[in-house]
Design a protein around this motif. Structure first.
Motif, PDB file in Angstrom:
ATOM      1  N   UNK A 116     -72.246  69.824  -7.916  1.00  0.00           N
ATOM      2  CA  UNK A 116     -72.900  68.542  -8.196  1.00  0.00           C
ATOM      3  C   UNK A 116     -73.043  67.842  -6.857  1.00  0.00           C
ATOM      4  N   UNK A 117     -74.055  67.000  -6.711  1.00  0.00           N
ATOM      5  CA  UNK A 117     -74.196  66.362  -5.405  1.00  0.00           C
ATOM      6  C   UNK A 117     -73.225  65.193  -5.269  1.00  0.00           C
ATOM      7  N   UNK A 118     -73.080  64.719  -4.009  1.00  0.00           N
ATOM      8  CA  UNK A 118     -72.142  63.641  -3.737  1.00  0.00           C
ATOM      9  C   UNK A 118     -72.468  62.359  -4.476  1.00  0.00           C
ATOM     10  N   UNK A 119     -73.750  62.153  -4.779  1.00  0.00           N
ATOM     11  CA  UNK A 119     -74.136  60.956  -5.516  1.00  0.00           C
ATOM     12  C   UNK A 119     -73.555  60.985  -6.932  1.00  0.00           C
ATOM     13  N   UNK A 120     -73.518  62.179  -7.533  1.00  0.00           N
ATOM     14  CA  UNK A 120     -72.911  62.304  -8.861  1.00  0.00           C
ATOM     15  C   UNK A 120     -71.390  62.148  -8.782  1.00  0.00           C
ATOM     16  N   UNK A 121     -70.797  62.644  -7.695  1.00  0.00           N
ATOM     17  CA  UNK A 121     -69.350  62.493  -7.517  1.00  0.00           C
ATOM     18  C   UNK A 121     -68.976  61.021  -7.460  1.00  0.00           C
ATOM     19  N   UNK A 122     -69.713  60.236  -6.668  1.00  0.00           N
ATOM     20  CA  UNK A 122     -69.358  58.818  -6.560  1.00  0.00           C
ATOM     21  C   UNK A 122     -69.630  58.085  -7.879  1.00  0.00           C
ATOM     22  N   UNK A 123     -70.666  58.492  -8.608  1.00  0.00           N
ATOM     23  CA  UNK A 123     -70.893  57.880  -9.927  1.00  0.00           C
ATOM     24  C   UNK A 123     -69.662  58.082 -10.815  1.00  0.00           C
ATOM     25  N   UNK A 129     -81.918  58.301   1.127  1.00  0.00           N
ATOM     26  CA  UNK A 129     -80.590  58.857   0.856  1.00  0.00           C
ATOM     27  C   UNK A 129     -79.510  57.851   1.222  1.00  0.00           C
ATOM     28  N   UNK A 130     -79.675  57.219   2.397  1.00  0.00           N
ATOM     29  CA  UNK A 130     -78.687  56.249   2.852  1.00  0.00           C
ATOM     30  C   UNK A 130     -78.592  55.071   1.881  1.00  0.00           C
ATOM     31  N   UNK A 131     -79.741  54.537   1.485  1.00  0.00           N
ATOM     32  CA  UNK A 131     -79.738  53.405   0.557  1.00  0.00           C
ATOM     33  C   UNK A 131     -79.182  53.807  -0.798  1.00  0.00           C
ATOM     34  N   UNK A 132     -79.493  55.039  -1.236  1.00  0.00           N
ATOM     35  CA  UNK A 132     -78.980  55.519  -2.512  1.00  0.00           C
ATOM     36  C   UNK A 132     -77.458  55.605  -2.477  1.00  0.00           C
ATOM     37  N   UNK A 133     -76.920  56.141  -1.378  1.00  0.00           N
ATOM     38  CA  UNK A 133     -75.470  56.237  -1.253  1.00  0.00           C
ATOM     39  C   UNK A 133     -74.799  54.882  -1.264  1.00  0.00           C
ATOM     40  N   UNK A 134     -75.392  53.906  -0.568  1.00  0.00           N
ATOM     41  CA  UNK A 134     -74.823  52.567  -0.539  1.00  0.00           C
ATOM     42  C   UNK A 134     -75.002  51.863  -1.878  1.00  0.00           C
ATOM     43  N   UNK A 135     -76.156  52.068  -2.518  1.00  0.00           N
ATOM     44  CA  UNK A 135     -76.416  51.429  -3.813  1.00  0.00           C
ATOM     45  C   UNK A 135     -75.418  51.900  -4.869  1.00  0.00           C
ATOM     46  N   UNK A 136     -75.011  53.164  -4.781  1.00  0.00           N
ATOM     47  CA  UNK A 136     -74.073  53.702  -5.758  1.00  0.00           C
ATOM     48  C   UNK A 136     -72.630  53.289  -5.488  1.00  0.00           C
ATOM     49  N   UNK A 137     -72.424  52.516  -4.414  1.00  0.00           N
ATOM     50  CA  UNK A 137     -71.087  52.019  -4.141  1.00  0.00           C
ATOM     51  C   UNK A 137     -70.417  52.630  -2.934  1.00  0.00           C
ATOM     52  N   UNK A 138     -71.177  53.391  -2.112  1.00  0.00           N
ATOM     53  CA  UNK A 138     -70.608  53.911  -0.880  1.00  0.00           C
ATOM     54  C   UNK A 138     -70.290  52.774   0.084  1.00  0.00           C
ATOM     55  N   UNK A 139     -69.204  52.914   0.822  1.00  0.00           N
ATOM     56  CA  UNK A 139     -68.784  51.857   1.743  1.00  0.00           C
ATOM     57  C   UNK A 139     -69.362  52.048   3.137  1.00  0.00           C
ATOM     58  N   UNK A 140     -69.802  53.245   3.464  1.00  0.00           N
ATOM     59  CA  UNK A 140     -70.462  53.523   4.738  1.00  0.00           C
ATOM     60  C   UNK A 140     -71.167  54.864   4.596  1.00  0.00           C
ATOM     61  N   UNK A 141     -72.047  55.149   5.549  1.00  0.00           N
ATOM     62  CA  UNK A 141     -72.860  56.370   5.462  1.00  0.00           C
ATOM     63  C   UNK A 141     -73.042  56.909   6.878  1.00  0.00           C
ATOM     64  N   UNK A 142     -72.468  58.070   7.155  1.00  0.00           N
ATOM     65  CA  UNK A 142     -72.506  58.691   8.483  1.00  0.00           C
ATOM     66  C   UNK A 142     -73.259  60.007   8.372  1.00  0.00           C
ATOM     67  N   UNK A 156     -68.279  32.264 -17.550  1.00  0.00           N
ATOM     68  CA  UNK A 156     -67.402  32.829 -18.576  1.00  0.00           C
ATOM     69  C   UNK A 156     -67.662  34.280 -18.899  1.00  0.00           C
ATOM     70  N   UNK A 157     -68.685  34.884 -18.301  1.00  0.00           N
ATOM     71  CA  UNK A 157     -69.024  36.279 -18.589  1.00  0.00           C
ATOM     72  C   UNK A 157     -68.638  37.169 -17.406  1.00  0.00           C
ATOM     73  N   UNK A 158     -67.887  38.251 -17.649  1.00  0.00           N
ATOM     74  CA  UNK A 158     -67.507  39.155 -16.559  1.00  0.00           C
ATOM     75  C   UNK A 158     -68.727  39.831 -15.936  1.00  0.00           C
ATOM     76  N   UNK A 159     -68.675  40.028 -14.630  1.00  0.00           N
ATOM     77  CA  UNK A 159     -69.751  40.678 -13.883  1.00  0.00           C
ATOM     78  C   UNK A 159     -69.178  41.907 -13.198  1.00  0.00           C
ATOM     79  N   UNK A 160     -69.790  43.054 -13.447  1.00  0.00           N
ATOM     80  CA  UNK A 160     -69.317  44.307 -12.836  1.00  0.00           C
ATOM     81  C   UNK A 160     -70.092  44.561 -11.542  1.00  0.00           C
ATOM     82  N   UNK A 161     -69.373  44.678 -10.422  1.00  0.00           N
ATOM     83  CA  UNK A 161     -69.988  44.895  -9.121  1.00  0.00           C
ATOM     84  C   UNK A 161     -69.445  46.162  -8.476  1.00  0.00           C
ATOM     85  N   UNK A 162     -70.279  46.793  -7.657  1.00  0.00           N
ATOM     86  CA  UNK A 162     -69.797  47.899  -6.840  1.00  0.00           C
ATOM     87  C   UNK A 162     -68.886  47.333  -5.747  1.00  0.00           C
ATOM     88  N   UNK A 163     -68.069  48.162  -5.093  1.00  0.00           N
ATOM     89  CA  UNK A 163     -67.193  47.648  -4.023  1.00  0.00           C
ATOM     90  C   UNK A 163     -67.956  46.930  -2.916  1.00  0.00           C
TER      91      UNK A 163
END
Length: 246
Positions: A71-78, A108-121, A167-174
């Protein structure tokens, strides 16, 4: 890729890293270099092996390739981000992820960050810079936090990555959480894209300012869908978060 390593060893308890890469030479290079730099290191060659290791021995940070055989890394982080804290003790699905990959397109870089990646090298990488980025991610995800931040009807509690709007919880990526925390810690104060890059992504060596615009748009969709609007653009300068005016 081979470069002298001069990074200092992390003080106190060794941070535990998980390296995920299907190339044996890269995996061994990273394992050896990071152990020399003072980290404990596990390594996995597939996405499924990485997910299993993350549960059995929760890491402080994951170095993740995008191109894996099962599976690709994007699926792993999901899947990592979907894990509850009960499955991954410690940070749960908020474990920091640093992509290390040959996939170098802007999308690819934006996709990795959008999925919650903290950095992209991207490969080939400089080992000293990579270690500096690892330490930067660990610093900003393990730093001391204030007990609570409030702007208008928006509340952020760093402990547990808890965000509530009206009053409503908001789910955010890191990364979204760190950006919101930075804006709220600087409420009523306009911050530039450069300040945001340095504080949220720790890019003191330069970064792509468009990442800031992208993440501000993600944040607005999640916390600013109703009224009043809290996140404002200061044209030509940057962004500010402020409560409603009387």
């Amino acid at each position: 890729m081979a470069t002298p390593i001069t990074a200092s060893r992390p003080a106190g308890r060794k941070h535990h890293l998980l390296v995920v890469d299907d190339e044996p030479t890269v995996r061994e290079l990273l394992r050896t270099a990071l152990r020399y730099a003072g980290f404990d290191v596990d390594a996995a060659a597939t996405g499924s092996e990485a997910l299993d290791l993350a549960v059995r021995c929760p890491p402080d940070l994951v170095l993740l390739d995008v191109m894996l055989p099962d599976m690709d890394g994007f699926e792993v982080i999901r899947r990592l981000r979907a894990q509850p804290r009960s499955a991954l003790p410690g940070q749960g699905g908020d474990v920091p992820v640093l992509f290390v990959t040959a996939r170098e397109t802007r999308q690819d870089r934006l996709n990795g960050l959008r999925l919650g990646g903290d950095d992209y090298v991207t490969k080939p990488f400089d080992l000293e810079e990579l270690i500096a980025r690892i330490n930067a991610v660990l610093r900003r995800t393990r730093g001391e936090e204030p007990a609570r931040l409030v702007v208008g009807d928006l509340e952020l509690v760093p402990e547990g990555h808890h965000v509530v709007r009206a009053g409503h919880p908001v789910r955010l990526s890191p990364t979204e959480f760190r950006l919101l925390r930075f804006l709220m810690a600087n409420a009523e104060r306009t911050t530039t894209k450069e300040q945001i890059l340095q504080s949220v992504w720790d890019y003191d060596f330069g970064g792509d300012p468009s990442i800031v615009d992208t993440y501000i748009s993600y944040l607005r969709r999640k916390v600013d869908t109703g009224e009043p609007k809290l996140i404002h653009t200061v044209r030509g300068i940057g962004y500010v978060i402020r409560g409603p005016r009387p």
